[in-house]
Design a protein around this motif. Structure first.
Motif, mmCIF file in Angstrom:
data_model
loop_
_atom_site.group_PDB
_atom_site.id
_atom_site.type_symbol
_atom_site.label_atom_id
_atom_site.label_comp_id
_atom_site.label_asym_id
_atom_site.label_seq_id
_atom_site.Cartn_x
_atom_site.Cartn_y
_atom_site.Cartn_z
ATOM 1 N N GLU A 1 -9.117 4.620 -0.268
ATOM 2 C CA GLU A 1 -8.326 3.636 0.465
ATOM 3 C C GLU A 1 -8.108 2.391 -0.384
ATOM 4 O O GLU A 1 -9.032 1.904 -1.055
ATOM 5 C CB GLU A 1 -9.049 3.250 1.758
ATOM 6 C CG GLU A 1 -8.287 2.264 2.627
ATOM 7 C CD GLU A 1 -9.024 1.930 3.912
ATOM 8 O OE1 GLU A 1 -8.697 0.892 4.525
ATOM 9 O OE2 GLU A 1 -9.925 2.704 4.296
ATOM 10 N N LEU A 2 -6.883 1.873 -0.372
ATOM 11 C CA LEU A 2 -6.571 0.641 -1.089
ATOM 12 C C LEU A 2 -7.282 -0.534 -0.415
ATOM 13 O O LEU A 2 -7.222 -0.690 0.808
ATOM 14 C CB LEU A 2 -5.066 0.415 -1.104
ATOM 15 C CG LEU A 2 -4.540 -0.775 -1.918
ATOM 16 C CD1 LEU A 2 -3.177 -0.447 -2.508
ATOM 17 C CD2 LEU A 2 -4.428 -2.038 -1.042
ATOM 18 N N PHE B 1 -9.116 0.756 -5.315
ATOM 19 C CA PHE B 1 -9.331 1.711 -4.232
ATOM 20 C C PHE B 1 -10.820 1.953 -4.032
ATOM 21 O O PHE B 1 -11.603 1.889 -4.979
ATOM 22 C CB PHE B 1 -8.655 3.052 -4.566
ATOM 23 C CG PHE B 1 -7.165 3.056 -4.397
ATOM 24 C CD1 PHE B 1 -6.576 3.632 -3.282
ATOM 25 C CD2 PHE B 1 -6.342 2.491 -5.362
ATOM 26 C CE1 PHE B 1 -5.196 3.650 -3.127
ATOM 27 C CE2 PHE B 1 -4.959 2.504 -5.221
ATOM 28 C CZ PHE B 1 -4.384 3.085 -4.102
ATOM 29 N N LYS C 1 0.544 4.125 -3.170
ATOM 30 C CA LYS C 1 0.114 5.506 -2.953
ATOM 31 C C LYS C 1 1.328 6.424 -3.071
ATOM 32 O O LYS C 1 2.419 6.071 -2.632
ATOM 33 C CB LYS C 1 -0.520 5.666 -1.565
ATOM 34 C CG LYS C 1 -1.999 5.343 -1.531
ATOM 35 C CD LYS C 1 -2.645 5.904 -0.277
ATOM 36 C CE LYS C 1 -4.155 5.840 -0.358
ATOM 37 N NZ LYS C 1 -4.808 6.473 0.810
ATOM 38 N N GLU D 1 0.829 -1.206 0.000
ATOM 39 C CA GLU D 1 0.000 0.000 0.000
ATOM 40 C C GLU D 1 0.864 1.256 0.000
ATOM 41 O O GLU D 1 0.546 2.252 -0.658
ATOM 42 C CB GLU D 1 -0.929 0.002 1.211
ATOM 43 C CG GLU D 1 -1.841 1.214 1.267
ATOM 44 C CD GLU D 1 -2.849 1.143 2.398
ATOM 45 O OE1 GLU D 1 -3.713 2.034 2.458
ATOM 46 O OE2 GLU D 1 -2.767 0.199 3.217
#
Length: 255
Positions: free
Chosen positions: A222-223, A124, A79, A75
Protein backbone atom coordinates in the motif's frame (compact mmCIF):
# COMPACT_ATOMS: atom_id res chain seq x y z
CA UNK A 1 14.99 -33.89 -13.29
CA UNK A 2 18.29 -32.08 -13.89
CA UNK A 3 19.53 -29.44 -16.30
CA UNK A 4 21.57 -30.73 -19.20
CA UNK A 5 23.93 -27.77 -19.40
CA UNK A 6 24.24 -24.08 -18.61
CA UNK A 7 22.95 -23.43 -22.17
CA UNK A 8 19.47 -24.68 -21.23
CA UNK A 9 18.32 -21.16 -20.37
CA UNK A 10 19.49 -19.78 -23.72
CA UNK A 11 17.68 -22.64 -25.45
CA UNK A 12 14.54 -21.77 -23.51
CA UNK A 13 14.79 -18.10 -24.52
CA UNK A 14 15.35 -18.92 -28.18
CA UNK A 15 12.47 -21.39 -28.41
CA UNK A 16 9.85 -19.18 -26.74
CA UNK A 17 10.88 -16.09 -28.71
CA UNK A 18 11.28 -17.57 -32.17
CA UNK A 19 9.63 -20.99 -32.35
CA UNK A 20 6.66 -21.75 -30.09
CA UNK A 21 5.30 -19.52 -27.37
CA UNK A 22 2.08 -20.99 -26.02
CA UNK A 23 2.48 -24.71 -26.71
CA UNK A 24 5.96 -25.60 -25.53
CA UNK A 25 8.47 -27.72 -27.37
CA UNK A 26 10.11 -30.71 -25.66
CA UNK A 27 13.29 -28.77 -24.65
CA UNK A 28 11.13 -26.12 -22.92
CA UNK A 29 9.05 -28.73 -21.09
CA UNK A 30 12.28 -30.36 -19.90
CA UNK A 31 13.79 -27.02 -18.87
CA UNK A 32 10.74 -26.02 -16.83
CA UNK A 33 10.65 -29.47 -15.19
CA UNK A 34 14.29 -29.07 -14.15
CA UNK A 35 13.55 -25.55 -12.94
CA UNK A 36 10.65 -26.86 -10.85
CA UNK A 37 13.01 -29.23 -9.07
CA UNK A 38 15.21 -26.29 -7.99
CA UNK A 39 12.38 -24.02 -6.75
CA UNK A 40 12.34 -25.27 -3.13
CA UNK A 41 15.86 -23.89 -2.74
CA UNK A 42 15.09 -20.58 -4.47
CA UNK A 43 12.68 -18.98 -2.02
CA UNK A 44 12.83 -15.87 0.15
CA UNK A 45 10.30 -13.98 2.23
CA UNK A 46 9.18 -10.36 2.36
CA UNK A 47 7.70 -9.56 5.75
CA UNK A 48 4.55 -7.59 6.45
CA UNK A 49 5.51 -3.98 7.17
CA UNK A 50 8.57 -3.94 4.88
CA UNK A 51 8.98 -0.62 3.08
CA UNK A 52 9.72 -0.43 -0.64
CA UNK A 53 9.85 2.31 -3.29
CA UNK A 54 8.43 2.98 -6.74
CA UNK A 55 9.22 5.85 -9.12
CA UNK A 56 7.47 7.28 -12.16
CA UNK A 57 8.77 10.07 -14.40
CA UNK A 58 6.68 13.23 -13.98
CA UNK A 59 4.62 14.96 -11.30
CA UNK A 60 1.29 16.66 -10.66
CA UNK A 61 0.42 20.29 -10.04
CA UNK A 62 -2.11 21.62 -7.56
CA UNK A 63 -3.45 25.17 -7.42
CA UNK A 64 -3.76 26.47 -3.87
CA UNK A 65 -4.97 30.06 -3.36
CA UNK A 66 -3.55 31.11 -6.72
CA UNK A 67 -0.22 29.38 -6.19
CA UNK A 68 1.00 26.38 -8.20
CA UNK A 69 2.16 23.53 -5.93
CA UNK A 70 4.24 20.67 -7.34
CA UNK A 71 3.20 17.32 -5.89
CA UNK A 72 3.77 13.65 -6.50
CA UNK A 73 1.41 11.63 -8.67
CA UNK A 74 -1.78 10.32 -7.08
CA UNK A 75 -2.02 6.79 -5.71
CA UNK A 76 -4.03 5.81 -8.79
CA UNK A 77 -1.15 6.96 -11.01
CA UNK A 78 1.59 5.37 -8.89
CA UNK A 79 -0.01 1.94 -9.09
CA UNK A 80 -0.30 0.17 -12.45
CA UNK A 81 -3.70 -0.16 -14.09
CA UNK A 82 -4.77 -3.26 -16.01
CA UNK A 83 -6.45 -1.13 -18.68
CA UNK A 84 -3.40 0.98 -19.47
CA UNK A 85 -0.31 -1.09 -18.64
CA UNK A 86 1.97 -1.97 -21.53
CA UNK A 87 4.61 -4.66 -21.93
CA UNK A 88 7.15 -5.03 -19.13
CA UNK A 89 9.98 -7.31 -18.15
CA UNK A 90 7.56 -9.35 -16.03
CA UNK A 91 4.11 -8.52 -17.38
CA UNK A 92 2.50 -8.86 -20.80
CA UNK A 93 0.17 -6.16 -22.07
CA UNK A 94 -2.98 -5.94 -19.97
CA UNK A 95 -1.68 -7.81 -16.91
CA UNK A 96 -0.46 -5.45 -14.19
CA UNK A 97 2.21 -6.24 -11.60
CA UNK A 98 3.73 -3.96 -9.00
CA UNK A 99 7.43 -3.18 -9.63
CA UNK A 100 9.24 -2.00 -6.49
CA UNK A 101 12.75 -1.62 -5.07
CA UNK A 102 14.17 -1.70 -1.55
CA UNK A 103 16.60 1.14 -2.40
CA UNK A 104 15.39 4.71 -2.93
CA UNK A 105 18.00 5.81 -5.50
CA UNK A 106 17.75 2.53 -7.38
CA UNK A 107 14.00 2.84 -7.93
CA UNK A 108 14.66 6.20 -9.63
CA UNK A 109 17.64 4.90 -11.64
CA UNK A 110 15.40 2.12 -13.00
CA UNK A 111 13.38 4.82 -14.79
CA UNK A 112 16.49 5.84 -16.77
CA UNK A 113 15.67 9.56 -16.27
CA UNK A 114 17.56 12.33 -18.04
CA UNK A 115 19.31 15.25 -16.39
CA UNK A 116 16.79 17.81 -15.17
CA UNK A 117 13.77 15.52 -15.24
CA UNK A 118 11.52 15.25 -12.20
CA UNK A 119 10.12 12.03 -10.77
CA UNK A 120 7.31 11.09 -8.43
CA UNK A 121 8.62 8.62 -5.85
CA UNK A 122 6.23 6.70 -3.59
CA UNK A 123 6.95 4.69 -0.49
CA UNK A 124 4.95 1.49 -0.12
CA UNK A 125 4.37 -0.75 2.88
CA UNK A 126 3.93 -4.51 2.41
CA UNK A 127 0.53 -5.59 3.75
CA UNK A 128 1.15 -9.30 4.39
CA UNK A 129 3.97 -11.81 4.52
CA UNK A 130 4.99 -12.72 0.98
CA UNK A 131 6.62 -15.83 -0.46
CA UNK A 132 8.97 -14.90 -3.31
CA UNK A 133 11.26 -16.52 -5.86
CA UNK A 134 14.87 -15.56 -5.09
CA UNK A 135 16.70 -15.16 -8.40
CA UNK A 136 19.85 -13.50 -7.07
CA UNK A 137 21.30 -15.71 -4.31
CA UNK A 138 23.87 -17.88 -6.08
CA UNK A 139 27.20 -19.14 -4.76
CA UNK A 140 29.02 -17.95 -7.88
CA UNK A 141 28.40 -15.15 -10.33
CA UNK A 142 29.14 -15.69 -14.00
CA UNK A 143 30.15 -13.42 -16.84
CA UNK A 144 29.16 -14.09 -20.44
CA UNK A 145 32.79 -14.67 -21.44
CA UNK A 146 33.33 -17.02 -18.52
CA UNK A 147 30.35 -19.13 -19.56
CA UNK A 148 31.80 -19.43 -23.05
CA UNK A 149 35.36 -20.38 -22.13
CA UNK A 150 34.98 -21.92 -18.65
CA UNK A 151 31.46 -23.33 -18.44
CA UNK A 152 30.43 -25.19 -15.28
CA UNK A 153 30.43 -28.97 -15.49
CA UNK A 154 28.89 -30.06 -12.17
CA UNK A 155 25.12 -30.03 -11.66
CA UNK A 156 25.53 -27.56 -8.80
CA UNK A 157 27.57 -25.24 -11.01
CA UNK A 158 25.05 -25.56 -13.83
CA UNK A 159 22.17 -24.72 -11.47
CA UNK A 160 24.03 -21.64 -10.24
CA UNK A 161 24.72 -20.56 -13.84
CA UNK A 162 21.07 -21.05 -14.85
CA UNK A 163 19.76 -18.97 -11.95
CA UNK A 164 22.41 -16.31 -12.48
CA UNK A 165 21.27 -15.99 -16.10
CA UNK A 166 17.65 -15.77 -14.93
CA UNK A 167 18.60 -12.97 -12.56
CA UNK A 168 20.41 -11.17 -15.38
CA UNK A 169 17.39 -11.53 -17.65
CA UNK A 170 15.16 -9.85 -15.06
CA UNK A 171 17.66 -7.16 -14.05
CA UNK A 172 18.81 -6.14 -17.55
CA UNK A 173 17.79 -2.49 -17.96
CA UNK A 174 15.04 -1.81 -20.47
CA UNK A 175 16.34 0.06 -23.51
CA UNK A 176 14.67 1.96 -26.32
CA UNK A 177 15.70 -0.78 -28.75
CA UNK A 178 13.79 -3.50 -26.89
CA UNK A 179 10.84 -5.18 -28.58
CA UNK A 180 7.96 -6.99 -26.93
CA UNK A 181 9.57 -10.33 -27.85
CA UNK A 182 12.57 -9.46 -25.65
CA UNK A 183 10.31 -9.78 -22.60
CA UNK A 184 8.69 -13.09 -23.49
CA UNK A 185 11.14 -15.39 -21.61
CA UNK A 186 10.82 -13.51 -18.32
CA UNK A 187 7.06 -13.10 -18.74
CA UNK A 188 6.73 -16.88 -19.14
CA UNK A 189 8.91 -17.44 -16.05
CA UNK A 190 6.70 -15.09 -14.03
CA UNK A 191 3.55 -17.00 -14.97
CA UNK A 192 5.43 -20.23 -14.18
CA UNK A 193 6.29 -18.88 -10.71
CA UNK A 194 2.71 -17.72 -10.14
CA UNK A 195 1.46 -21.17 -11.11
CA UNK A 196 3.66 -22.63 -8.37
CA UNK A 197 2.07 -20.41 -5.72
CA UNK A 198 4.63 -17.63 -5.32
CA UNK A 199 3.64 -14.04 -4.55
CA UNK A 200 6.41 -12.40 -6.58
CA UNK A 201 10.00 -12.36 -7.77
CA UNK A 202 13.10 -10.74 -6.30
CA UNK A 203 16.27 -9.98 -8.28
CA UNK A 204 19.31 -7.72 -8.23
CA UNK A 205 19.07 -4.35 -9.86
CA UNK A 206 21.19 -3.77 -12.94
CA UNK A 207 21.26 -0.02 -12.26
CA UNK A 208 21.99 0.41 -8.58
CA UNK A 209 22.24 -1.04 -5.11
CA UNK A 210 19.68 -3.26 -3.48
CA UNK A 211 17.06 -5.48 -5.03
CA UNK A 212 13.99 -5.13 -7.18
CA UNK A 213 10.68 -6.86 -6.57
CA UNK A 214 7.76 -7.78 -8.79
CA UNK A 215 4.61 -8.42 -6.76
CA UNK A 216 1.79 -10.23 -8.53
CA UNK A 217 -1.00 -8.87 -6.30
CA UNK A 218 -1.40 -5.09 -6.59
CA UNK A 219 -2.91 -4.95 -3.10
CA UNK A 220 0.09 -6.69 -1.50
CA UNK A 221 1.71 -3.28 -0.87
CA UNK A 222 0.00 0.00 0.00
CA UNK A 223 1.21 3.50 -0.85
CA UNK A 224 1.95 5.50 2.32
CA UNK A 225 3.49 8.68 0.89
CA UNK A 226 4.74 10.21 -2.36
CA UNK A 227 7.28 12.96 -3.06
CA UNK A 228 9.02 14.59 -6.02
CA UNK A 229 12.74 14.32 -6.86
CA UNK A 230 14.77 15.96 -9.61
CA UNK A 231 17.77 14.47 -11.40
CA UNK A 232 20.93 16.29 -10.26
CA UNK A 233 23.48 14.22 -12.21
CA UNK A 234 23.76 11.13 -14.40
CA UNK A 235 26.90 9.02 -14.07
CA UNK A 236 28.19 6.11 -16.17
CA UNK A 237 31.14 3.84 -15.41
CA UNK A 238 32.94 1.88 -18.12
CA UNK A 239 35.41 -0.99 -18.13
CA UNK A 240 37.06 -2.87 -20.98
CA UNK A 241 35.82 -6.46 -20.80
CA UNK A 242 37.62 -8.27 -23.66
CA UNK A 243 41.02 -8.19 -25.35
CA UNK A 244 41.56 -5.29 -27.70
CA UNK A 245 42.41 -6.04 -31.34
CA UNK A 246 45.03 -4.17 -33.38
CA UNK A 247 45.44 -3.66 -37.08
CA UNK A 248 48.61 -5.38 -38.17
CA UNK A 249 50.54 -2.28 -39.27
CA UNK A 250 49.85 -0.55 -35.95
CA UNK A 251 50.78 -3.65 -33.99
CA UNK A 252 54.17 -3.65 -35.73
CA UNK A 253 54.70 -0.02 -34.65
CA UNK A 254 54.22 -1.08 -31.02
CA UNK A 255 57.05 -3.62 -31.09
Amino acid sequence: MEFKSHNDFNTFQRHVRFERRYVHTAPIVEFLAALTATLPGRTCSLSKGAELYRAQIGYDKDHVEGDVIITGFSEQRMKPNHEFCGEGRANPHGIAYLYLSNHLDTCMAEMRPQLGQMLSVAQFKVQRNLHLVDCYSVEQEFGDIELIFSPPTTQEGIRNAIWWQINQAFSRPISRGDTSSDYIPTQILVEFFRHHGFDGVCFKSGLGEGHNFVLFDLTAAELINCGVYDVKAVKYEFGECTNRYYKKKHLENLS
